[in-house]
Design a protein around this motif. Sequence first.
Motif, mmCIF file in Angstrom:
data_model
loop_
_atom_site.group_PDB
_atom_site.id
_atom_site.type_symbol
_atom_site.label_atom_id
_atom_site.label_comp_id
_atom_site.label_asym_id
_atom_site.label_seq_id
_atom_site.Cartn_x
_atom_site.Cartn_y
_atom_site.Cartn_z
ATOM 1 N N TYR A 25 0.848 -1.261 0.070
ATOM 2 C CA TYR A 25 -0.039 0.090 0.189
ATOM 3 C C TYR A 25 0.762 1.112 0.044
ATOM 4 O O TYR A 25 0.362 2.401 -0.422
ATOM 5 C CB TYR A 25 -0.829 0.136 1.167
ATOM 6 N N ALA A 40 -5.828 4.189 -0.849
ATOM 7 C CA ALA A 40 -4.570 3.362 -0.374
ATOM 8 C C ALA A 40 -4.163 3.806 0.891
ATOM 9 O O ALA A 40 -3.330 2.992 1.566
ATOM 10 C CB ALA A 40 -3.715 3.574 -1.523
ATOM 11 N N ALA A 88 -4.107 -3.798 -5.218
ATOM 12 C CA ALA A 88 -4.752 -3.765 -3.973
ATOM 13 C C ALA A 88 -5.586 -4.765 -3.625
ATOM 14 O O ALA A 88 -5.611 -5.353 -2.396
ATOM 15 C CB ALA A 88 -5.562 -2.304 -3.867
#
Length: 153
Positions: A25, A40, A88
């Motif tokens: 991240y 994020a 992600a």
Amino acid sequence: MRAAVRADQALGTVLAAEHAAVYAYGVIAARTAGGLRVAATDAFNDHRARRDRLRALIITRGGTPAEPSSSYELPVTPSTTAQAVDLAVLVERGVMGAYLELAASADPALRKMAALAMQECAVRSYGLRPDIEAFPGMPARPDPAPTATPPPS
């Protein structure tokens, strides 16, 4: 005793996954902008907080928490929004999978912690890409081979 050893191993597994999530991240946030960067950064902070709680729990249980690697090999270094979202979602699904063993712990507090962490991962993943896996955290089953359709007689 064996259950405690398995729980300690599972805690080590989830700590390693959280270390990797924090790293990933950080990369995602550095390479995105706007709402995705905010998401994020929020995910980075959430995973970092969970990582820190895991470290403290492992120490409380008499263990020595593993330190993070200085870097992690990512499947892709995102250069587009789509790649950042893919990474992600992959991170969230990977962390969710890491918590599966802990969710089977004999300790109700560890089971609850694992279930809540998996829920958070599912919510973050769904927020990035609204699709649902049949069994979140489990490896996908290969698609069956297509069957030939016989020609009409």
